[in-house]
Design a protein around this motif. Structure first.
Motif, short mmCIF file in Angstrom:
data_model
loop_
_atom_site.label_atom_id
_atom_site.label_comp_id
_atom_site.label_asym_id
_atom_site.label_seq_id
_atom_site.Cartn_x
_atom_site.Cartn_y
_atom_site.Cartn_z
N ASP A 40 0.80 -1.22 0.00
CA ASP A 40 0.00 0.00 0.00
C ASP A 40 0.83 1.28 0.00
O ASP A 40 0.31 2.37 0.18
CB ASP A 40 -0.97 0.00 1.19
CG ASP A 40 -0.23 -0.10 2.52
OD1 ASP A 40 0.95 -0.47 2.52
OD2 ASP A 40 -0.86 0.20 3.55
N GLU A 41 2.14 1.16 -0.21
CA GLU A 41 3.01 2.34 -0.23
C GLU A 41 3.78 2.38 -1.54
O GLU A 41 4.12 1.36 -2.11
CB GLU A 41 3.99 2.31 0.93
CG GLU A 41 3.33 2.41 2.29
CD GLU A 41 4.36 2.42 3.41
OE1 GLU A 41 5.58 2.53 3.13
OE2 GLU A 41 3.95 2.32 4.57
N ARG A 105 2.93 -7.52 2.46
CA ARG A 105 1.51 -7.17 2.49
C ARG A 105 1.02 -7.38 3.92
O ARG A 105 1.15 -8.48 4.47
CB ARG A 105 0.72 -8.05 1.53
CG ARG A 105 -0.74 -7.59 1.41
CD ARG A 105 -1.51 -8.46 0.47
NE ARG A 105 -1.92 -9.64 1.24
CZ ARG A 105 -2.18 -10.82 0.71
NH1 ARG A 105 -2.05 -11.00 -0.58
NH2 ARG A 105 -2.54 -11.83 1.45
#
Length: 110
Positions: A40-41, A105
């Motif tokens: 998510d980055e 993750r």
């Protein structure tokens, strides 16, 4: 009735161990030094078992701490991070190409 079993012989070591001989000479963390890429980055974070352990041991006050492994040509920030924490990075080899990248993750925030 039964026969008595003799107690095991106890021996006292005659060798005297002096405190200087028992002190650790330092801690070497050997293994992965690279980048963790979180799903998510957009950016990667410093990672790898050897890097994480060496960094946190040095920050906790353990001395001397050294790290051994290999990084790619993009690994200078990793070496700088470790060195700034007080970790000896002379045993980390610089290799051509990229440093290892581990995709990460998180599930449920962990």
């Amino acid at each position: 009735m039964g026969h008595a079993v003799p107690a095991p012989e106890r021996r006292i070591l005659s060798t005297v161990v002096r405190p200087a001989e028992t002190r650790a000479r330092g801690i070497l963390c050997w293994g992965d030094v690279g980048w963790d890429r979180y799903a998510d980055e957009e950016r990667a974070r410093p990672g790898g078992c050897a890097l994480n352990v060496a960094f946190h041991l040095a920050r906790a006050g353990a001395q001397p701490v050294a790290c051994a492994g290999a990084v790619g040509s993009d690994g200078h920030p990793l070496l700088d991070l470790l060195a700034a924490a007080g970790v000896d990075v002379t045993a980390v080899a610089l290799r051509p190409g990229p440093s290892p990248v581990q995709p990460v993750r998180l599930e449920g925030g962990e």
